[in-house]
Design a protein around this motif. Structure first.
Motif, PDB file in Angstrom:
ATOM      1  N   VAL A  22       0.744  -1.166   0.071  1.00 43.21           N
ATOM      2  CA  VAL A  22       0.016  -0.022  -0.073  1.00 43.21           C
ATOM      3  C   VAL A  22       0.888   1.094  -0.159  1.00 43.21           C
ATOM      4  O   VAL A  22       1.668   1.434   1.281  1.00 43.21           O
ATOM      5  CB  VAL A  22      -0.885   0.129   1.360  1.00 43.21           C
ATOM      6  CG1 VAL A  22      -1.777   1.159   1.118  1.00 43.21           C
ATOM      7  CG2 VAL A  22      -1.639  -1.162   1.237  1.00 43.21           C
ATOM      8  N   LEU A  23       0.539   2.048  -1.157  1.00 40.96           N
ATOM      9  CA  LEU A  23       1.316   3.455  -1.201  1.00 40.96           C
ATOM     10  C   LEU A  23       0.404   4.655  -0.871  1.00 40.96           C
ATOM     11  O   LEU A  23      -0.447   4.724  -1.527  1.00 40.96           O
ATOM     12  CB  LEU A  23       2.038   3.541  -2.590  1.00 40.96           C
ATOM     13  CG  LEU A  23       3.366   2.710  -3.108  1.00 40.96           C
ATOM     14  CD1 LEU A  23       3.147   0.963  -2.907  1.00 40.96           C
ATOM     15  CD2 LEU A  23       3.704   2.893  -4.442  1.00 40.96           C
ATOM     16  N   THR A  24       0.975   5.202   0.124  1.00 41.15           N
ATOM     17  CA  THR A  24       0.058   6.241   0.572  1.00 41.15           C
ATOM     18  C   THR A  24       0.856   7.602   0.663  1.00 41.15           C
ATOM     19  O   THR A  24       2.155   7.744   0.399  1.00 41.15           O
ATOM     20  CB  THR A  24      -0.510   6.246   1.824  1.00 41.15           C
ATOM     21  OG1 THR A  24       0.718   6.066   2.763  1.00 41.15           O
ATOM     22  CG2 THR A  24      -1.450   4.985   1.971  1.00 41.15           C
ATOM     23  N   GLY A  25       0.263   8.877   0.555  1.00 39.13           N
ATOM     24  CA  GLY A  25       0.981  10.090   0.792  1.00 39.13           C
ATOM     25  C   GLY A  25       0.073  11.088  -0.003  1.00 39.13           C
ATOM     26  O   GLY A  25      -1.022  10.798  -0.689  1.00 39.13           O
ATOM     27  N   TYR A 115      -0.773  -4.516  -5.630  1.00 37.36           N
ATOM     28  CA  TYR A 115      -0.139  -2.994  -5.249  1.00 37.36           C
ATOM     29  C   TYR A 115      -1.505  -1.867  -5.210  1.00 37.36           C
ATOM     30  O   TYR A 115      -2.106  -1.862  -6.156  1.00 37.36           O
ATOM     31  CB  TYR A 115       0.976  -2.440  -6.333  1.00 37.36           C
ATOM     32  CG  TYR A 115       2.086  -3.414  -6.295  1.00 37.36           C
ATOM     33  CD1 TYR A 115       3.306  -3.381  -5.352  1.00 37.36           C
ATOM     34  CD2 TYR A 115       1.882  -4.473  -6.982  1.00 37.36           C
ATOM     35  CE1 TYR A 115       4.115  -4.313  -5.554  1.00 37.36           C
ATOM     36  CE2 TYR A 115       3.015  -5.718  -7.094  1.00 37.36           C
ATOM     37  CZ  TYR A 115       4.078  -5.378  -6.402  1.00 37.36           C
ATOM     38  OH  TYR A 115       5.062  -6.532  -6.492  1.00 37.36           O
ATOM     39  N   LEU A 116      -1.294  -1.141  -4.185  1.00 36.86           N
ATOM     40  CA  LEU A 116      -2.492   0.009  -4.226  1.00 36.86           C
ATOM     41  C   LEU A 116      -1.924   1.303  -3.793  1.00 36.86           C
ATOM     42  O   LEU A 116      -0.787   1.057  -3.201  1.00 36.86           O
ATOM     43  CB  LEU A 116      -3.391  -0.423  -2.818  1.00 36.86           C
ATOM     44  CG  LEU A 116      -4.016  -1.857  -2.697  1.00 36.86           C
ATOM     45  CD1 LEU A 116      -4.778  -1.781  -1.284  1.00 36.86           C
ATOM     46  CD2 LEU A 116      -4.725  -2.312  -3.844  1.00 36.86           C
ATOM     47  N   THR A 117      -2.502   2.494  -4.223  1.00 34.61           N
ATOM     48  CA  THR A 117      -2.364   3.732  -3.809  1.00 34.61           C
ATOM     49  C   THR A 117      -3.287   4.425  -3.223  1.00 34.61           C
ATOM     50  O   THR A 117      -4.599   4.043  -3.643  1.00 34.61           O
ATOM     51  CB  THR A 117      -1.678   4.620  -4.841  1.00 34.61           C
ATOM     52  OG1 THR A 117      -2.647   5.194  -5.986  1.00 34.61           O
ATOM     53  CG2 THR A 117      -0.717   3.849  -5.644  1.00 34.61           C
ATOM     54  N   GLY A 118      -3.136   5.295  -2.399  1.00 36.23           N
ATOM     55  CA  GLY A 118      -4.150   6.124  -1.569  1.00 36.23           C
ATOM     56  C   GLY A 118      -3.788   7.316  -1.319  1.00 36.23           C
ATOM     57  O   GLY A 118      -2.550   7.701  -0.801  1.00 36.23           O
ATOM     58  N   SER A 119      -4.536   8.326  -1.447  1.00 36.82           N
ATOM     59  CA  SER A 119      -4.324   9.899  -0.830  1.00 36.82           C
ATOM     60  C   SER A 119      -5.001  10.216   0.361  1.00 36.82           C
ATOM     61  O   SER A 119      -5.196  11.274   0.729  1.00 36.82           O
ATOM     62  CB  SER A 119      -4.633  10.923  -2.008  1.00 36.82           C
ATOM     63  OG  SER A 119      -4.037  10.520  -3.052  1.00 36.82           O
ATOM     64  N   TYR A 136      -0.934  -6.697   5.043  1.00 41.51           N
ATOM     65  CA  TYR A 136      -0.245  -5.781   4.336  1.00 41.51           C
ATOM     66  C   TYR A 136       1.001  -4.847   4.809  1.00 41.51           C
ATOM     67  O   TYR A 136       1.190  -4.959   5.962  1.00 41.51           O
ATOM     68  CB  TYR A 136      -1.427  -4.447   3.729  1.00 41.51           C
ATOM     69  CG  TYR A 136      -1.934  -3.527   5.104  1.00 41.51           C
ATOM     70  CD1 TYR A 136      -0.957  -2.580   5.465  1.00 41.51           C
ATOM     71  CD2 TYR A 136      -2.633  -4.011   6.178  1.00 41.51           C
ATOM     72  CE1 TYR A 136      -1.357  -1.739   6.545  1.00 41.51           C
ATOM     73  CE2 TYR A 136      -2.994  -3.178   6.993  1.00 41.51           C
ATOM     74  CZ  TYR A 136      -2.398  -2.003   7.234  1.00 41.51           C
ATOM     75  OH  TYR A 136      -2.781  -1.360   8.433  1.00 41.51           O
ATOM     76  N   VAL A 137       1.757  -3.998   3.975  1.00 43.03           N
ATOM     77  CA  VAL A 137       2.831  -3.251   4.448  1.00 43.03           C
ATOM     78  C   VAL A 137       2.692  -2.072   3.627  1.00 43.03           C
ATOM     79  O   VAL A 137       2.093  -1.715   2.484  1.00 43.03           O
ATOM     80  CB  VAL A 137       4.156  -3.985   3.839  1.00 43.03           C
ATOM     81  CG1 VAL A 137       4.238  -4.292   2.390  1.00 43.03           C
ATOM     82  CG2 VAL A 137       5.113  -3.156   4.373  1.00 43.03           C
ATOM     83  N   GLU A 138       2.965  -0.856   4.467  1.00 42.98           N
ATOM     84  CA  GLU A 138       2.549   0.529   3.904  1.00 42.98           C
ATOM     85  C   GLU A 138       3.828   1.177   3.637  1.00 42.98           C
ATOM     86  O   GLU A 138       4.684   1.180   4.527  1.00 42.98           O
ATOM     87  CB  GLU A 138       1.710   1.248   5.080  1.00 42.98           C
ATOM     88  CG  GLU A 138       1.368   2.713   4.558  1.00 42.98           C
ATOM     89  CD  GLU A 138       0.425   3.412   5.367  1.00 42.98           C
ATOM     90  OE1 GLU A 138      -0.178   4.469   4.892  1.00 42.98           O
ATOM     91  OE2 GLU A 138       0.322   2.950   6.536  1.00 42.98           O
ATOM     92  N   PHE A 139       3.903   2.177   2.493  1.00 37.79           N
ATOM     93  CA  PHE A 139       4.989   2.859   2.168  1.00 37.79           C
ATOM     94  C   PHE A 139       4.430   4.127   2.008  1.00 37.79           C
ATOM     95  O   PHE A 139       3.556   4.525   1.183  1.00 37.79           O
ATOM     96  CB  PHE A 139       5.888   2.391   1.178  1.00 37.79           C
ATOM     97  CG  PHE A 139       6.077   1.188   1.065  1.00 37.79           C
ATOM     98  CD1 PHE A 139       7.401   0.575   1.604  1.00 37.79           C
ATOM     99  CD2 PHE A 139       5.237  -0.059   0.616  1.00 37.79           C
ATOM    100  CE1 PHE A 139       7.675  -0.517   1.849  1.00 37.79           C
ATOM    101  CE2 PHE A 139       5.765  -1.233   0.684  1.00 37.79           C
ATOM    102  CZ  PHE A 139       6.866  -1.731   1.261  1.00 37.79           C
ATOM    103  N   VAL A 140       4.838   5.188   2.831  1.00 37.45           N
ATOM    104  CA  VAL A 140       4.397   6.413   2.431  1.00 37.45           C
ATOM    105  C   VAL A 140       5.354   7.347   1.487  1.00 37.45           C
ATOM    106  O   VAL A 140       6.633   7.215   1.615  1.00 37.45           O
ATOM    107  CB  VAL A 140       4.336   7.314   3.777  1.00 37.45           C
ATOM    108  CG1 VAL A 140       4.033   8.902   3.542  1.00 37.45           C
ATOM    109  CG2 VAL A 140       3.549   7.022   4.815  1.00 37.45           C
ATOM    110  N   ILE A 141       4.943   7.792   0.230  1.00 38.52           N
ATOM    111  CA  ILE A 141       5.608   8.287  -0.730  1.00 38.52           C
ATOM    112  C   ILE A 141       5.667   9.934  -0.487  1.00 38.52           C
ATOM    113  O   ILE A 141       4.521  10.534  -0.445  1.00 38.52           O
ATOM    114  CB  ILE A 141       5.165   8.088  -2.103  1.00 38.52           C
ATOM    115  CG1 ILE A 141       4.788   6.448  -2.066  1.00 38.52           C
ATOM    116  CG2 ILE A 141       6.043   8.560  -3.098  1.00 38.52           C
ATOM    117  CD1 ILE A 141       6.205   5.855  -1.903  1.00 38.52           C
TER     118      ILE A 141
END
Length: 404
Positions: A22-25, A115-119, A136-141
């Protein structure tokens, strides 16, 4: 395209395994590009393009898939024609109602890598997120670091000095798309203003059902003008009252939380160094991108001390530190960064222009007896390190591979 190896090095160990990535930012901080970089890496490892299923749910052509059942049926139908593992890439997944149920079903029903992204920072904190707990594992971009910005800027202005890069970075900020505008001032400013409006309207107002948009904008303006300074919800409430707007501290806090969830602001707690406890009052806030601050509100060069703090704080986050503000009696240390039993102290100032300033900035460390690295960071060109405390030019500090 900048490879963004800082993030790829963290994501790479999880590529191909069952954990959902999960890619957030902040909106437009480069999450979609990260999906492209992951796809690029998969192709290089021998995965066929035909194994990818990709959707960006902000595109109108996928509006019919913003219902979990419709998306589930569509993906299952497409997956039947794919041999081997299926790679699912879902951009801005929060647009899909009950997306967690759908994603969990893919995990159970398909041989897939997701793979997911969210704002929105609350993406994984709702009731439905229990479906994905521990899976899940989260990565902040974040927007470009100064190192990433310099690499990109020099593809446009090849002979730019490090000083020229930093001067542009101070006013334009690190939003990746600005490179497509060649960092020209007026187009960049227009883009950042539009981005700010999009974050406020889509990620804060709409998502939190805020009715009083004028009040929200006043609170955002107050916080943006006071980045890096301690204040409370009560002080914001009192300020707005003096401006003719009655609002309770609780409402202020709710609006600030909504801004944090949209990654517009980051809140930093204060730590009593002597008592080793977190203080519950007078926190600080920093803005996700100082270029947005300049485009919408102006004043970056006037408030350069605070902007420099903002840069250092975000660099801490990029490097995976937990950050607090240190308080020791009447003195305050700008940042204490902690990571894996390691600690680093950083004091940020504009210039060490006088002996009084030098004594103040270095003197905050007088009562700290541990052996962890201690820095004073400024725009000065000459090294003024003393008594085991390191002094660094902020450009060099931000570009350094390691601070240990």
């Amino acid at each position: 395209m900048i490879k963004r190896e800082l993030y790829m090095s963290r994501i790479r160990p999880f590529i191909g395994n069952e954990l959902i990535k999960v890619l957030t930012g902040l909106r437009r901080s480069g999450k979609s590009v990260m999906l492209e970089l992951i796809q690029q890496e998969l192709r290089q490892s021998g995965v066929s393009e035909q194994q990818f299923i990709c959707y960006n749910f902000e595109q109108m052509r996928y509006a019919h898939l913003c219902q979990a059942q419709n998306l589930y049926q569509e993906v299952l139908s497409r997956a039947k024609a794919i041999e081997g593992k299926v790679y699912l890439f879902f951009d801005e997944i929060q647009e899909v109602e009950q997306w967690e149920k759908c994603i969990n079903s893919f995990r159970l029903d398909l041989d897939c890598d997701i793979y997911l992204t969210g704002s929105n920072a609350k993406l994984l904190s709702g009731e439905l997120a229990t479906y994905l707990a521990g899976r899940y594992v989260e990565f902040v971009i974040y927007p470009f670091s100064f190192a990433e910005f310099s690499d990109m800027y020099r593809t446009i202005v090849p002979d730019a000095s490090i000083g020229q890069c930093f001067s542009t970075y101070l006013t334009e900020g690190g939003m990746p798309y600005l490179s497509n505008l060649r960092y020209e001032v007026e187009p960049s400013r227009q883009y950042l203003q539009d981005l700010y409006n999009s974050v406020v309207l889509k990620d804060i107002v709409k998502r939190n059902k805020i009715r009083d948009v004028d009040l929200l904008e006043r609170i955002i303006a107050y916080v943006t003008a006071n980045i890096g300074t301690t204040f409370s919800a009560t002080s914001v409430s009192n300020y707005l009252k003096s401006e003719g707007r009655k609002v309770s501290p609780e409402t202020v806090l709710n609006y600030l939380r909504a801004c944090e969830s949209a990654f517009l602001f980051y809140r930093v707690q204060r730590q009593d160094i002597r008592g080793k406890k977190i203080l519950a009052v007078q926190e600080k806030y920093y803005v996700a991108d100082h270029g947005i601050r300049e485009a919408v509100f102006g004043g970056n060069m006037r408030d350069i001390q605070l902007v420099l703090e903002n840069l250092v704080y975000l660099e801490f986050l990029r490097r995976g530190y937990h950050v607090t503000v240190g308080k020791a009696g009447n003195q305050e240390i700008d940042f204490i960064g902690e990571k894996q039993n390691q600690k680093i102290y950083v004091q940020v100032t504009y210039l060490l222009a006088s002996e009084q300033t030098i004594q103040r900035e270095f003197g905050v460390y007088d009562h700290i007896r541990d052996n962890f690295p201690k820095y004073v960071v400024s725009l000065d060109e000459f090294d003024r390190s003393r008594d085991g405390i390191k002094h660094r030019n902020i450009r060099d500090f931000l570009m350094a591979e390691s601070w240990e």
